[in-house]
Scaffold this motif. Structure first.
Motif, PDB file in Angstrom:
ATOM      1  N   ILE B  83       0.829  -1.199   0.000  1.00 52.69           N
ATOM      2  CA  ILE B  83       0.000   0.000   0.000  1.00 52.69           C
ATOM      3  C   ILE B  83       0.867   1.254   0.000  1.00 52.69           C
ATOM      4  N   ASN B  84       0.852   1.955  -1.126  1.00 46.62           N
ATOM      5  CA  ASN B  84       1.539   3.240  -1.233  1.00 46.62           C
ATOM      6  C   ASN B  84       0.625   4.181  -1.995  1.00 46.62           C
ATOM      7  N   TYR B  85       0.956   5.475  -1.978  1.00 49.05           N
ATOM      8  CA  TYR B  85       0.199   6.409  -2.811  1.00 49.05           C
ATOM      9  C   TYR B  85       0.588   6.157  -4.260  1.00 49.05           C
ATOM     10  N   PRO B  86      -0.355   5.724  -5.086  1.00 46.21           N
ATOM     11  CA  PRO B  86      -0.007   5.242  -6.420  1.00 46.21           C
ATOM     12  C   PRO B  86       0.641   6.279  -7.334  1.00 46.21           C
ATOM     13  N   GLY B  87       0.256   7.546  -7.213  1.00 39.97           N
ATOM     14  CA  GLY B  87       0.804   8.531  -8.146  1.00 39.97           C
ATOM     15  C   GLY B  87       2.130   9.126  -7.704  1.00 39.97           C
ATOM     16  N   THR B  89       6.129   9.400  -6.162  1.00 45.02           N
ATOM     17  CA  THR B  89       7.439   8.751  -6.247  1.00 45.02           C
ATOM     18  C   THR B  89       7.730   8.101  -4.895  1.00 45.02           C
ATOM     19  N   GLU B  92       8.301  10.829  -2.283  1.00 42.03           N
ATOM     20  CA  GLU B  92       7.081  11.469  -1.795  1.00 42.03           C
ATOM     21  C   GLU B  92       6.272  10.534  -0.910  1.00 42.03           C
ATOM     22  N   SER B  96       5.351  11.345   2.911  1.00 40.93           N
ATOM     23  CA  SER B  96       3.948  11.734   3.130  1.00 40.93           C
ATOM     24  C   SER B  96       3.525  11.848   4.602  1.00 40.93           C
ATOM     25  N   TYR B 131       6.331   1.618 -10.512  1.00 38.96           N
ATOM     26  CA  TYR B 131       7.302   1.060 -11.458  1.00 38.96           C
ATOM     27  C   TYR B 131       8.384   0.266 -10.743  1.00 38.96           C
ATOM     28  N   ARG B 144       7.949   4.111   4.976  1.00 37.81           N
ATOM     29  CA  ARG B 144       6.954   5.097   5.371  1.00 37.81           C
ATOM     30  C   ARG B 144       6.562   4.902   6.831  1.00 37.81           C
TER      31      ARG B 144
END
Lengths: 293, 359
Positions: B83-87, B89, B92, B96, B131, B144
């Motif tokens: 689970i990460n913020y998809p948009g 890097t 970031e 976050s 990616y 994170r």
């Protein structure tokens, strides 16, 4: 090394080849054939080269209709995409309301174009239509057959009513595929509702949004039935979109050459815009890192 | 210190968590071990504050936090899915939680780079997180959690979706990295092996209850009851019901001498547990009892062979080293050493476990 050649394999390709030929290649080639020739009846054709194309591209009538199409598609996308996302976000994720909402959402999609046109045509009439009558009773001067703004507004509302559901369903599918853990993680991080939407839901919906965007663009750019039923292209030429103009030329005036040239240009525009949309939207947010919260 | 006092969570008519009491110390590594649906995730959600307990109290450093919303609790959680913020890097993503907390740019940069270094993500900081390989994505999620400096770090089967090699690597690194932060570290897993490798303390879960909580090695060697023993054994512990008659345990295939220190045990029914690797296919030197049974399956896993046999509705799994060929249906002899017996009474409570060192 011995290779076995087996020409029977071609047999397997033939059905697809025939299908594509009959459904796409042959009709398009017929149009291409018309677009470079002129005829004065009697099945006699004269080679005119690119003359029809030059004519079409220079004709003011074409420019006006193209302008109307672009404006119409722009308005449609500006309304239906955000509205669709908003409705999808507010739909329930589980419980018995899910199937009910889905069915209600799918209903407008099941209605044929010309029926939608007829429904709104009658609905908007001042003498017998509920909408038209109400507007008149409220003292609002509403008449889609004489007022350009009213005609446009009616067609846009018709399209929004008819097709926003498609965007909703696509977005909803995108939303429910986001694992619950994403929302949990966001809650733990203390992310705001807007952040959840902007940084989780929107990126996760990107794929379906591209599809929604392309479908709605193509479809709204090819709008024909609704204005045809409602106004027939009027008042004046104000709702004469490319498709309506095309039909007028090809069937009304029987100018097959210019109409063929026009339809090819029309198709190329659709292809081009879709290609640009697709390329741009697929690359959004993938290479450029965003430096903000 | 995180304390759970008689915490229950009831959904509809079923208890997802049933009367759990736990005390987790600062800087400790705690493993929640239990099969799927045993309540590991439910318990973590309660600890995190994502769910409210139906009854009971949860205290952080002595103060109840049941009413504190999750975003104010300073916890971090990592999931089985990446689970990460998809948009975003990698950079970031790691930054976050700090940005939400309003940390200044310079400290953010420093902390992000430190965490990235620990998680071996430094070369990928500017890449979009989608990616990356699965392992790198999960390391981003872990970074994170790390950078947040949370008091309570919850890891819900974080390595389950990774390949074997990465799992081994991270399993060794993770406790070390998080121990330095002084956080209470809770790690849920279905695999007994993983619990043993992580060390620390283990709580075994079964149907929403904690069956035992203690040092991992102790829970493994001295499970308080049969359920705990079965939870903490992979492949599952073999269980043979036996009757104690005088100085012997008897079952359908024979009798075995009762270990000397248990001679005082009253006669009656007992469940004998024995781990798969304590069953032998060749006759050992020490006293042992023999079972003759047909082979139902045999599996070769790496350099080990699992042989399944069945007699009188009792299924046994034998783990032997080396690759052996055993034909299905073949009658084989299985030897058991009473010194390796776990003995459970009629209520399935542990009476005796094998001596440590012999395990």
């Amino acid at each position: 090394m011995d290779k076995t050649y087996n020409n029977k394999a071609w047999l397997l390709v033939i059905p697809v080849f025939l299908l594509v030929a009959l459904s796409a290649i042959i009709p398009i080639m017929t149009v291409v054939n018309y677009s470079v020739q002129d005829t004065f009846g009697g099945n006699k054709f004269f080679w005119v080269g690119t003359e029809w194309f030059t004519d079409v591209l220079r004709s003011e009538r074409f420019h006006d209709a193209l302008g109307r199409n672009l404006l119409f598609s722009f308005i449609i996308l500006c309304i239906e995409i955000p509205l669709g996302i908003l409705i999808a976000l507010s739909m329930p994720k589980k419980g018995i309301w899910v199937p009910i909402c889905l069915v209600l959402m799918a209903l407008p999609l099941l209605i044929p174009w010309n029926v939608v046109g007829t429904i709104w045509q009658i609905f908007g009439r001042a003498d017998i239509g509920l909408l038209g009558h109400t507007m008149a009773a409220l003292g609002i001067d509403y008449n889609y057959s004489s007022n350009v703004f009213d005609a446009w507004a009616t067609i846009i509302i018709m399209d929004v009513w008819h097709w926003t559901s498609l965007v909703v369903l696509l977005c909803y599918a995108g939303l429910v595929s986001i694992p619950e853990a994403y929302y949990q993680a966001a809650r733990i991080d203390g992310a705001s509702k807007w952040s959840v939407f902007r940084y989780i839901q929107l990126p996760k919906m990107q794929g379906v949004l591209i599809i929604a965007f392309l479908l709605r663009f193509m479809d709204s750019f090819m709008i024909y039935t609704e204005p045809f039923v409602l106004t027939g292209g009027g008042p004046g030429n104000s709702t004469t979109f490319l498709s309506i103009d095309l039909v007028k030329q090809a069937i009304g005036q029987f100018d097959l050459g210019p109409a063929a040239a026009m339809s090819l240009v029309y198709q190329l525009i659709v292809l081009l815009v879709c290609y640009v949309f697709f390329t741009v939207m697929s690359n959004v947010g993938t290479d450029k890192p965003e430096v903000e919260e | 210190m995180l304390e759970l006092r008689n915490v229950s969570k009831k959904v509809g008519n079923t208890f997802h968590i049933n009367d759990v009491s736990l005390k987790l110390e600062k800087g400790s590594l705690n493993v929640l071990l239990g099969p799927t649906l045993s309540g590991k995730t439910s318990l973590m959600r309660l600890m995190a504050g994502l769910d409210k307990p139906t009854s009971g109290d949860i205290l952080m450093d002595g103060a109840s936090v049941v009413k504190t919303p999750v975003q104010k609790r300073n916890i971090a959680m990592v999931y089985q899915q990446f689970i990460n913020y998809p948009g975003f890097t990698v950079y970031e993503n790691i930054a976050s939680p700090l940005r939400v907390a309003g940390v200044d740019k310079v400290s953010i940069d420093k902390k992000v780079r430190e965490a990235a270094e620990l998680m071996k993500l430094s070369p990928y900081l500017d890449r979009g997180v989608l990616y990356l390989s699965g392992g790198q994505q999960q390391r981003t999620a872990l970074a994170r959690a790390l950078v947040k400096g949370a008091e309570l770090v919850l890891l819900d089967e974080p390595l389950a979706n990774l390949d074997y090699k990465l799992r081994e690597e991270l399993r060794i690194e993770l406790p070390r990295i998080f121990a330095e932060t002084g956080a209470i570290f809770v790690y849920a897993t279905t695999e007994p092996q993983e619990a043993l490798l992580l060390g620390g303390d283990t709580a075994t879960l079964h149907e929403g209850r904690i069956t035992q909580f203690g040092q991992t090695i102790d829970v493994h060697n001295n499970p308080s009851d049969l359920v705990t023993a079965q939870t903490f054994s992979d492949p599952p512990m073999n269980v043979i019901p036996m009757q104690k008659q005088g100085a012997q345990f008897a079952f359908s295939q024979g009798k075995v001498d009762c270990p000397e220190d248990l001679s005082g045990l009253s006669d009656g029914s007992y469940s004998i547990g024995i781990r798969p690797h304590h069953l032998m296919l060749s006759e050992p030197k020490q006293s042992s009892v023999k079972v003759v049974a047909p082979v139902s399956t045999s599996e070769i896993a790496g350099s080990e062979t699992f042989v399944h046999v069945a007699f009188d509705d009792i299924k046994l799994v034998i783990l032997t080293h080396g690759v052996h060929r055993v034909d299905i249906g073949e009658q084989i002899q299985v030897y058991m050493d009473p010194a390796k017996f776990f003995i459970f009474d009629g209520e399935n409570k542990l009476i005796s476990a094998p001596k440590t060192g012999a395990a």
